[in-house]
Design a protein around this motif. Structure first.
Motif, PDB file in Angstrom:
ATOM      1  N   UNK A 243     -11.868 -37.674 -50.335  1.00 30.38           N
ATOM      2  CA  UNK A 243     -12.664 -37.714 -51.431  1.00 30.38           C
ATOM      3  C   UNK A 243     -12.815 -36.527 -52.473  1.00 30.38           C
ATOM      4  N   UNK A 244     -11.778 -35.932 -52.302  1.00 33.19           N
ATOM      5  CA  UNK A 244     -11.669 -34.727 -53.438  1.00 33.19           C
ATOM      6  C   UNK A 244     -11.141 -35.209 -54.563  1.00 33.19           C
ATOM      7  N   UNK A 245     -11.229 -35.221 -55.642  1.00 30.41           N
ATOM      8  CA  UNK A 245     -10.638 -35.545 -56.989  1.00 30.41           C
ATOM      9  C   UNK A 245      -9.063 -35.011 -56.936  1.00 30.41           C
ATOM     10  N   UNK A 246      -8.211 -35.567 -57.635  1.00 32.72           N
ATOM     11  CA  UNK A 246      -6.853 -35.389 -57.752  1.00 32.72           C
ATOM     12  C   UNK A 246      -6.785 -33.948 -58.429  1.00 32.72           C
ATOM     13  N   UNK A 247      -7.397 -33.528 -59.325  1.00 31.89           N
ATOM     14  CA  UNK A 247      -7.075 -32.263 -60.078  1.00 31.89           C
ATOM     15  C   UNK A 247      -7.535 -31.176 -58.984  1.00 31.89           C
ATOM     16  N   UNK A 248      -8.823 -31.277 -58.404  1.00 33.13           N
ATOM     17  CA  UNK A 248      -9.371 -30.401 -57.560  1.00 33.13           C
ATOM     18  C   UNK A 248      -8.444 -30.289 -56.278  1.00 33.13           C
ATOM     19  N   UNK A 249      -8.021 -31.446 -55.930  1.00 34.17           N
ATOM     20  CA  UNK A 249      -6.994 -31.356 -54.912  1.00 34.17           C
ATOM     21  C   UNK A 249      -5.839 -30.533 -55.077  1.00 34.17           C
ATOM     22  N   UNK A 250      -5.084 -30.383 -56.220  1.00 27.56           N
ATOM     23  CA  UNK A 250      -3.987 -29.843 -56.652  1.00 27.56           C
ATOM     24  C   UNK A 250      -4.209 -28.470 -56.667  1.00 27.56           C
ATOM     25  N   UNK A 251      -5.225 -27.949 -57.305  1.00 30.03           N
ATOM     26  CA  UNK A 251      -5.709 -26.729 -57.589  1.00 30.03           C
ATOM     27  C   UNK A 251      -6.270 -25.671 -56.627  1.00 30.03           C
ATOM     28  N   UNK A 252      -7.132 -26.590 -55.801  1.00 26.84           N
ATOM     29  CA  UNK A 252      -8.010 -25.991 -54.804  1.00 26.84           C
ATOM     30  C   UNK A 252      -7.662 -26.286 -53.231  1.00 26.84           C
ATOM     31  N   UNK A 253      -6.878 -27.332 -53.232  1.00 28.19           N
ATOM     32  CA  UNK A 253      -6.575 -27.560 -51.887  1.00 28.19           C
ATOM     33  C   UNK A 253      -5.024 -27.405 -51.530  1.00 28.19           C
ATOM     34  N   UNK A 254      -4.245 -28.026 -52.399  1.00 30.63           N
ATOM     35  CA  UNK A 254      -2.805 -27.920 -51.974  1.00 30.63           C
ATOM     36  C   UNK A 254      -2.413 -26.403 -52.116  1.00 30.63           C
ATOM     37  N   UNK A 255      -2.927 -25.515 -52.703  1.00 30.82           N
ATOM     38  CA  UNK A 255      -2.501 -24.142 -52.861  1.00 30.82           C
ATOM     39  C   UNK A 255      -2.481 -23.626 -51.487  1.00 30.82           C
ATOM     40  N   UNK A 256      -3.235 -24.219 -50.500  1.00 29.15           N
ATOM     41  CA  UNK A 256      -3.462 -23.390 -49.223  1.00 29.15           C
ATOM     42  C   UNK A 256      -2.702 -24.458 -48.310  1.00 29.15           C
ATOM     43  N   UNK A 257      -1.407 -24.984 -48.662  1.00 28.94           N
ATOM     44  CA  UNK A 257      -0.840 -25.825 -47.864  1.00 28.94           C
ATOM     45  C   UNK A 257      -0.248 -25.502 -46.742  1.00 28.94           C
ATOM     46  N   UNK A 258       0.089 -24.085 -46.699  1.00 27.72           N
ATOM     47  CA  UNK A 258       0.813 -23.329 -45.507  1.00 27.72           C
ATOM     48  C   UNK A 258      -0.249 -22.926 -44.395  1.00 27.72           C
ATOM     49  N   UNK A 259      -1.529 -23.303 -44.622  1.00 29.16           N
ATOM     50  CA  UNK A 259      -2.553 -23.006 -43.495  1.00 29.16           C
ATOM     51  C   UNK A 259      -3.164 -24.396 -42.972  1.00 29.16           C
ATOM     52  N   UNK A 260      -2.778 -25.597 -43.701  1.00 30.08           N
ATOM     53  CA  UNK A 260      -3.246 -26.788 -43.482  1.00 30.08           C
ATOM     54  C   UNK A 260      -2.175 -27.657 -42.489  1.00 30.08           C
ATOM     55  N   UNK A 261      -2.556 -28.761 -41.754  1.00 28.54           N
ATOM     56  CA  UNK A 261      -1.451 -29.602 -41.112  1.00 28.54           C
ATOM     57  C   UNK A 261      -0.446 -30.307 -41.963  1.00 28.54           C
ATOM     58  N   UNK A 262       0.613 -29.912 -41.699  1.00 32.08           N
ATOM     59  CA  UNK A 262       1.537 -30.776 -42.624  1.00 32.08           C
ATOM     60  C   UNK A 262       1.481 -32.319 -42.866  1.00 32.08           C
ATOM     61  N   UNK A 263       1.176 -32.624 -41.807  1.00 30.10           N
ATOM     62  CA  UNK A 263       1.132 -34.352 -41.826  1.00 30.10           C
ATOM     63  C   UNK A 263      -0.021 -34.663 -42.730  1.00 30.10           C
ATOM     64  N   UNK A 264      -1.225 -33.665 -42.853  1.00 32.08           N
ATOM     65  CA  UNK A 264      -2.354 -33.979 -43.817  1.00 32.08           C
ATOM     66  C   UNK A 264      -1.879 -33.664 -45.203  1.00 32.08           C
ATOM     67  N   UNK A 265      -1.145 -32.702 -45.237  1.00 34.10           N
ATOM     68  CA  UNK A 265      -0.869 -32.496 -46.721  1.00 34.10           C
ATOM     69  C   UNK A 265       0.174 -33.514 -47.247  1.00 34.10           C
ATOM     70  N   UNK A 266       0.961 -34.093 -46.369  1.00 35.42           N
ATOM     71  CA  UNK A 266       1.796 -35.208 -46.761  1.00 35.42           C
ATOM     72  C   UNK A 266       1.077 -36.358 -47.186  1.00 35.42           C
ATOM     73  N   UNK A 267       0.004 -36.762 -46.422  1.00 33.56           N
ATOM     74  CA  UNK A 267      -0.711 -38.072 -46.409  1.00 33.56           C
ATOM     75  C   UNK A 267      -1.413 -38.056 -47.687  1.00 33.56           C
ATOM     76  N   UNK A 268      -2.216 -36.776 -48.023  1.00 39.14           N
ATOM     77  CA  UNK A 268      -2.848 -36.775 -49.269  1.00 39.14           C
ATOM     78  C   UNK A 268      -2.014 -36.850 -50.482  1.00 39.14           C
ATOM     79  N   UNK A 269      -0.755 -36.161 -50.406  1.00 40.39           N
ATOM     80  CA  UNK A 269       0.223 -36.080 -51.431  1.00 40.39           C
ATOM     81  C   UNK A 269       0.423 -37.676 -51.725  1.00 40.39           C
ATOM     82  N   UNK A 270       0.822 -38.438 -50.814  1.00 44.39           N
ATOM     83  CA  UNK A 270       1.115 -39.653 -51.027  1.00 44.39           C
ATOM     84  C   UNK A 270      -0.037 -40.791 -51.359  1.00 44.39           C
ATOM     85  N   UNK A 271      -1.348 -40.235 -50.986  1.00 44.14           N
ATOM     86  CA  UNK A 271      -2.460 -40.920 -51.389  1.00 44.14           C
ATOM     87  C   UNK A 271      -2.831 -40.610 -52.693  1.00 44.14           C
ATOM     88  N   UNK A 272      -2.731 -39.531 -53.539  1.00 39.92           N
ATOM     89  CA  UNK A 272      -2.678 -39.067 -54.874  1.00 39.92           C
ATOM     90  C   UNK A 272      -1.703 -39.756 -55.755  1.00 39.92           C
TER      91      UNK A 272
END
Length: 463
Positions: A243-272
């Motif tokens: 439910x997070x907007x694409x720009x917010x995802x890129x600048x405020x979530x994706x930058x923490x990809x190293x502390x988030x589950x890898x499958x979650x990051x991959x799924x979110x990238x695919x979704x956006x």
């Protein structure tokens, strides 16, 4: 045939309490220098309090010269006396207590396990000490969390924090919130925040918990990543990342990809990135319980308005028993900041509440018209109208309100004015005047001259 003489019985037991005749229990209540000694009766205490029943039944109470001895330094003599009046006489009077004392009484009642009072005092707090609860929601939530019997207060605090999360998330106490309590809040579907704000606040809490000073993930070492990842792990399934907007995802979530589950990051990238890809989220979007169409007030104002309409002096409505709906009729910045559009939207609609925001301030003023605004007939007569003033519209703890004192000048209905009442004249512009020296309504601090940034009018509909 049976007769009931409850009043006489209650009076007799009150005399037993006051005299201490035949006592076999001594209880020392309070701390130095305010310790008070109470002489009481085990036969009465044990059948009115589960705490004392357990003490006498299991013989764990201290005994000296045939007398049971208890010490209660954590309860004040005043509050203990109130509890004793209920135990012995079945009477309780709370109206003269401050909100904090009622809360302390509830904690004492829970400790002594006086079951009938636990629900009663919670209900009293919610109905009669609403302002105290609103002012201290965060502290009270922490207290209630430690008492599983306080279910009514627990629900009250959670519902109000979910409706206005800034009460908690913007407070200095948020970063010290227990992890289990934060987890319960993030599970709520009615938490009224944008998901990106929830994520950012979770990070703020996590950094404070782990004493992370540098919040730039590109500067973290392997140990920092491991620490943050472990701290976040239990909360990640509770964030509605989709439910997070694409720009917010890129600048405020994706930058923490190293502390988030890898499958979650991959799924979110695919979704956006990939068109028409469906969300793989296993939780639904949040659905805040918002029923008020307003940019000026919040739903927390509605219990106050409803209580003033029904002239409830102290026993205010709470959000569960409000007898009115408030339907937006007019918003000046949208429908037109002039008398003509106001009357077009609001005439012949019956009772209304109007609220105006004073320009370059947080102050809100307004009034209640139990009649209507139609007719271009000048003065309308009523004894039920009132004006109100919030010095800070976000803070409902100290509102000022006043009912009409001159019923013959309660409401002004002129086609060239907005919602004018008594000495308050809402001209066909953003510049309004209030004749403070008039005796039509009490002086509640409304300025003499001011400009209005916006005003809204709501139809008051009996449910």
């Amino acid at each position: 045939m049976s007769s009931k003489f409850w009043a006489d019985l209650s009076n007799d037991y009150e005399k037993i309490l006051e005299s201490g005749f035949g006592y076999d229990v001594i209880i020392y209540v309070g701390e130095e220098p305010s310790i008070k000694e109470f002489h009481l009766h085990s036969s009465i205490l044990c059948y009115r309090s589960q705490y004392f029943y357990a003490a006498f039944s299991n013989e764990w109470a201290e005994k000296n010269d045939g007398k049971f001895i208890f010490r209660k330094p954590n309860i004040s003599p005043q509050l203990f006396n109130i509890i004793l009046r209920f135990i012995y006489c079945g009477n309780i009077e709370l109206s003269n207590l401050q909100g904090i004392d009622v809360l302390k009484l509830l904690i004492a009642v829970d400790e002594l396990n006086v079951q009938p009072l636990i629900s009663y005092i919670q209900e009293f707090l919610i109905e009669h000490k609403t302002e105290f609860l609103y002012q201290n929601l965060t502290d009270i939530l922490e207290i209630v969390y430690q008492h599983e019997t306080f279910t009514d207060l627990w629900n009250f605090c959670l519902e109000n924090i979910c409706e206005d999360p800034k009460i908690l998330f913007n407070s200095d106490k948020f970063i010290n919130l227990k992890a289990s309590l934060l987890e319960l809040l993030l599970k709520r579907d009615d938490l009224n925040m944008n998901e990106i704000e929830i994520w950012e606040n979770l990070l703020k809490w996590c950094f404070a918990q782990q004493n992370i000073k540098n919040i730039d993930p590109t500067q973290w070492n392997k140990d920092d990543n491991t620490t943050i990842e472990r701290s976040l792990r239990r909360f990640i399934p509770l964030i509605r990342f989709y439910d997070i907007e694409p720009a917010d995802f890129f600048y405020k979530v994706y930058r923490y990809k190293d502390v988030l589950p890898q499958d979650l990051i991959n799924n979110l990238l695919e979704f956006h990135i990939v068109p028409n890809i469906k969300s793989k989220a296993n939780i639904t979007p949040r659905k805040p319980n918002l029923k008020l169409d307003s940019i000026t007030i919040e739903s927390k104002h509605i219990p106050l308005f409803s209580s003033w309409i029904d002239k409830k002096d102290s026993s205010y409505y709470n959000k569960k028993n409000i007898p009115y709906d408030f339907k937006l009729l007019h918003r000046s910045n949208k429908n037109g900041f002039n008398a003509q559009s106001f009357h077009k939207d609001c005439d012949e609609k019956g009772a209304t509440i109007w609220v105006a925001k004073i320009k370059d301030s947080t102050q809100l003023i307004g009034g209640y018209n139990p009649l209507d605004w139609g007719g271009n007939c000048g003065l309308k007569t009523t004894l039920d109208s009132f004006l109100f003033n919030f010095t800070d519209g976000k803070n409902i703890s100290n509102p000022r309100s006043g009912y009409v004192t001159d019923m013959n000048a309660a409401i002004y209905c002129y086609n060239n004015q907005g919602p004018s009442m008594g000495g308050l004249h809402c001209y066909d512009s953003i510049s309004w005047k209030h004749f403070c020296g008039s005796n039509y309504y009490p002086n509640i601090g409304i300025p003499a001259k001011f400009k209005v940034e916006d005003f809204e009018v709501f139809q008051v509909i009996k449910k």
